[in-house]
Structure formats: structure tokens, C-alpha cells
Design a protein around this motif. Structure first.
Motif, mmCIF file in Angstrom:
data_model
loop_
_atom_site.group_PDB
_atom_site.id
_atom_site.type_symbol
_atom_site.label_atom_id
_atom_site.label_comp_id
_atom_site.label_asym_id
_atom_site.label_seq_id
_atom_site.Cartn_x
_atom_site.Cartn_y
_atom_site.Cartn_z
ATOM 1 N N ARG A 140 -89.261 16.220 32.182
ATOM 2 C CA ARG A 140 -88.404 14.983 32.018
ATOM 3 C C ARG A 140 -87.864 14.420 33.095
ATOM 4 N NH1 ARG A 140 -84.529 17.652 27.117
ATOM 5 N NH2 ARG A 140 -85.150 19.496 28.578
ATOM 6 N N ASP A 141 -87.427 15.027 34.145
ATOM 7 C CA ASP A 141 -86.995 14.566 35.447
ATOM 8 C C ASP A 141 -88.245 13.996 36.074
ATOM 9 O OD1 ASP A 141 -86.221 14.167 38.083
ATOM 10 O OD2 ASP A 141 -84.608 15.444 37.728
ATOM 11 N N ARG A 142 -88.320 12.821 36.214
ATOM 12 C CA ARG A 142 -89.544 12.134 36.644
ATOM 13 C C ARG A 142 -89.841 12.414 38.163
ATOM 14 N NH1 ARG A 142 -92.601 12.520 33.365
ATOM 15 N NH2 ARG A 142 -94.308 11.431 34.890
ATOM 16 N N ALA B 194 -88.892 2.798 32.047
ATOM 17 C CA ALA B 194 -89.012 3.723 30.839
ATOM 18 C C ALA B 194 -87.705 3.771 29.902
ATOM 19 C CB ALA B 194 -89.156 5.211 31.540
ATOM 20 N N VAL C 82 -82.071 8.291 34.934
ATOM 21 C CA VAL C 82 -82.460 7.437 35.924
ATOM 22 C C VAL C 82 -81.981 7.856 37.243
ATOM 23 C CG1 VAL C 82 -82.200 4.566 36.670
ATOM 24 C CG2 VAL C 82 -82.136 5.538 34.175
ATOM 25 N N ARG C 83 -83.173 7.578 38.226
ATOM 26 C CA ARG C 83 -82.562 8.029 39.537
ATOM 27 C C ARG C 83 -82.135 6.957 40.133
ATOM 28 N NH1 ARG C 83 -88.488 9.536 41.104
ATOM 29 N NH2 ARG C 83 -88.979 8.131 39.536
ATOM 30 N N HIS D 160 -77.474 9.084 33.652
ATOM 31 C CA HIS D 160 -78.261 8.942 32.173
ATOM 32 C C HIS D 160 -77.692 7.592 31.715
ATOM 33 C CE1 HIS D 160 -78.827 13.215 32.980
ATOM 34 N NE2 HIS D 160 -79.752 13.062 32.334
ATOM 35 N N GLU E 117 -83.856 3.274 40.169
ATOM 36 C CA GLU E 117 -85.132 3.398 40.475
ATOM 37 C C GLU E 117 -85.811 2.485 39.401
ATOM 38 O OE1 GLU E 117 -87.339 4.375 42.655
ATOM 39 O OE2 GLU E 117 -86.037 5.841 44.138
ATOM 40 N N ASP F 216 -88.966 2.286 38.177
ATOM 41 C CA ASP F 216 -89.917 2.715 37.235
ATOM 42 C C ASP F 216 -88.917 3.473 36.094
ATOM 43 O OD1 ASP F 216 -91.845 1.717 38.253
ATOM 44 O OD2 ASP F 216 -92.638 3.593 39.344
ATOM 45 N N ASP F 217 -87.729 4.260 36.484
ATOM 46 C CA ASP F 217 -87.069 4.784 35.460
ATOM 47 C C ASP F 217 -86.297 3.834 34.694
ATOM 48 O OD1 ASP F 217 -87.794 7.211 36.973
ATOM 49 O OD2 ASP F 217 -85.925 7.720 37.660
ATOM 50 N N VAL G 249 -79.017 11.357 39.966
ATOM 51 C CA VAL G 249 -79.458 10.864 38.534
ATOM 52 C C VAL G 249 -78.424 10.599 37.786
ATOM 53 C CG1 VAL G 249 -80.718 11.693 36.674
ATOM 54 C CG2 VAL G 249 -81.420 12.449 39.011
#
Length: 380
Positions: free
Chosen positions: A85-87, A359, A341-342, A335, A353, A355-356, A333
Motif C-alpha cells: 500500500r505504501d507506494r 491515486a 500521500v507522500r 492520509h 507527491e 502520483d499519490d 506520509v
């Protein structure tokens, strides 16, 4: 302030030795086990015990297995690692497995996804790559340095028979690494460790001045007569900006489509470029064109330059030495609606980030700009 990890492979390096050393330095075992559990792997247990070897107290990591799957295709392992789960953890683990697949495919003349991994296809490999990535993430490490890797001599037994040390796959994975000789015979650096170093974009130059925070010792399974079989990690805090000598590659293109250029930029980044971008230009006779740029380390310059030639068909690539000053940075990180979300923070600015955030937006239906705003507002 950023966290740096320096790896000292005293007698060599294996995935389990690095994992054990990181646990000894303070990485929480529960977080590591949780990340491995995300993959869907069954029939395993990870234990880390304390051992005494030649007067040094160290940790030893062991994976016990209760099912009979000892080898898998590369694409299966990569898919499992991608479920974490952690990208940030998933990205490192999948990259490590992908470089193993690419090397094995090249050596055996197979497509990377279809490569059947033997010694590397069991539980240990997946636990090690996901576990190391999760440990570094939990410790807040942003940069990894490694001292020269000692390469043993002699032979190693594999599913393909007896091979010279280092085995061909390990030698291929170590291309670009800084190595040295050792009097220790046999395999001293494993393919899993070599792949992790590639995936972590390890710097083999001297680490920056840092305030030492913790030291960890990870023991291997082999017993040596005259020295402890350990790898050492040192964690430190870096407060100053980092200056590094890099190489800038550039080529002018007037006959390559935007779709291809977009692919090439991503491909160069995947293969080790530190940054890649495109700028518009006007060439002779008023022709509209683009300039493709890639910022790379001296060690990867030849490979990335070759990719630029192959992917664009250009007739020439310019190369110049540049010096980059990189500000100290940290990551955390947060949430948003329960999804991670980083965020990357520099001394003057921070941002989520992208990309996060994408998503989260796709999963929740929230506008992307709303997700970015929520992530930025969360308390550190």
C-alpha cells in the motif's frame, strides 16, 4: 534536515543481512511484516534474533516457510510487490525485482516477465526486497550511500550448476557499483543485495558530513573463521545542502513526435537518470524542434546516452559536466480519506507527491486540486 543511511559491507552484503542491520538500527519489525503481508504472500514468518559473532552483537533475519512454492516467474513476484500500500515501498521493491528479471532474461535469452526465478523466486527474495524498502521508509531515510563491495573468489552452486564468483547475474547487477577484492572465498554479494542497491540509487561516493544517529549490525548465515560475517549500517542526519558533480546530456530533435518524446523521458528516468525534460527550440531554417535533456551520474552517463541514441535516432548527443547543489529534504506520509500521500519537504517549501494525489482522486472521486490542498494542509 534529511536522514542518510551508509552501508558498510564489511564481509559482503545479502538482502537478509541488510534487513537485519536496519532492524538493529531501529527499524520497527511490525512495519516490515505489515508491508510484506500487503503482497499477499502466504506461508511465511520473519524473525529477527540477536547473535554474538566474534565479539560483536548483531541481528540475524530468518524467513521460515510453511508452503512449497520455492520458485516463481518474475512477473508474479513483481505483481505481488506492487500490492504494497505504501507506494514508496512498492516502487523500490518492484524496481529491484524488475532489474533482476531484466538481467536474468538477458542472460538466458528470455522475456523478463517470463523468466522463471529459481533461487530468487522463493519467499526470501520477496521478504528481503519489500522488508528493506519498508525498513528504510520507516526510518525516514532519503539517501543511501555504500562503501566498496568486497567480491569473493571461487565458485557458487546454482540451479544452473557450478558458476564462478561472482555469478553472472550478480556481476551484471553490480555494473556501475564500486567493488574491491577480498580474501573471503565464495559468494559475498548476493543478487538480491545487488538489485536493492540498484533500486535504491545508491551513491558510492563519500557520504556527506552528518550527525550520527544510530548504528546497526546484520549477521549473515555463514560463519567465518577469522572475522565477523556482518554488514553495518549507519544512520545520520544531514543539515547542509549537498553538492554533487553530475553529467548533462542533450540532443536536438526535429523529427521525433511528442508521444515518443514523452515515452523517452519516462524511460530515461526508469533507467537511472536523475532528471529528464524537454524544451522547445527553433533550429536552422526556422524548423520547430525539441531539446531532450537528461541529468545523470558519471557512472550511468554512457548507458543513458546509448538509450538516447537508440530511442530517438539522433546523430549526436552533447555531454557537459555540471555541479548541482541539492537542498536537504525530508519526506513524510499523510492520509487523505484514509489513503496515503507522500510529501517532500525542503528548507523553504513542501509539496505532495503528484502520483499519490492522483491515486486518491481516482479512488475517491474528489477533484485532484482538492486532494492536493488537503494533503498540503495536514499536520506533519
Amino acid at each position: 534536515m534529511s536522514r542518510v543511511c551508509v552501508i558498510s559491507p564489511f564481509t559482503g552484503l545479502a538482502g537478509d543481512m541488510l534487513l537485519a542491520a536496519l532492524v538493529d538500527a531501529g527499524a520497527p519489525l511490525d512495519a516490515i511484516r505489515a508491508a510484506v503481508a500487503d503482497t499477499g504472500l502466504t506461508g511465511w514468518d520473519l524473525t529477527v534474533t540477536q547473535v554474538l559473532t566474534h565479539g560483536i552483537t548483531a541481528r540475524r533475519a530468518a524467513v521460515s516457510v510453511s508452503d512449497d512454492a520455492t520458485s516463481r516467474k518474475a512477473k508474479e513476484l513483481i505483481a505481488m510487490a506492487g500490492r504494497v500500500r505504501d507506494r514508496a515501498v512498492a516502487d523500490v521493491a518492484t524496481k529491484a525485482l524488475r532489474v533482476i528479471a531484466e538481467v536474468e532474461g538477458r542472460l538466458h535469452g528470455e522475456e523478463p516477465d517470463e523468466v522463471h526465478l529459481h533461487e530468487l523466486g522463493g519467499h526470501d527474495t520477496l521478504v528481503d526486497v519489500v522488508g528493506v524498502a519498508a525498513a528504510l521508509r520507516a526510518l525516514g531515510v532519503s539517501t543511501v550511500h555504500c562503501e566498496p563491495l568486497p567480491l569473493g573468489t571461487g565458485e557458487v552452486r546454482t540451479a544452473h550448476g557450478i558458476l564462478p564468483c561472482p555469478a553472472p547475474a550478480t556481476a551484471a547487477l553490480l555494473e556501475g557499483a564500486v567493488v574491491t577484492g577480498t580474501s573471503v572465498r565464495g559468494e559475498t554479494v548476493t543478487p538480491t543485495a545487488a538489485a536493492l542497491l540498484r533500486a535504491l540509487d545508491v551513491d558510492y561516493g563519500p557520504p556527506p558530513p552528518m550527525r550520527l544517529a544510530a548504528t546497526g549490525y546484520g549477521a549473515g548465515t555463514r560463519t567465518l573463521a577469522d572475522r565477523p560475517n556482518v554488514a553495518v549500517v549507519r544512520l545520520g542526519e544531514v543539515e547542509t545542502a549537498r553538492v554533487r558533480d553530475l553529467v548533462l546530456l542533450e540532443t536536438n530533435l526535429d523529427d521525433v513526435s511528442g508521444e515518443v518524446l514523452g515515452y523517452v523521458v519516462g524511460h530515461l528516468l526508469d533507467r537511472g537518470a536523475l532528471d529528464s525534460w524537454i524544451t522547445p527550440a527553433v533550429m536552422k531554417k526556422g524548423r520547430p524542434a525539441h531539446v531532450l535533456h537528461a541529468l545523470v551520474t558519471p557512472e550511468t552517463a554512457d548507458e543513458i546516452e546509448g538509450l538516447m541514441f537508440a530511442e530517438t535516432g539522433t546523430l549526436g548527443v552533447r555531454r557537459s559536466e555540471v555541479r548541482r547543489t541539492a537542498a536537504a529534504r525530508t519526506t513524510d506520509v499523510v492520509h487523505v480519506h484514509g489513503m496515503p500521500v507522500r510529501r517532500k519537504h525542503g528548507p523553504h517549501h513542501g509539496k505532495p507527491e503528484f502520483d499519490d494525489a492522483v491515486a486518491v482522486a481516482r479512488q475517491t472521486g474528489l477533484p485532484l486540486r482538492t486532494v492536493l490542498a488537503l494533503a498540503a494542509q495536514e499536520e506533519r
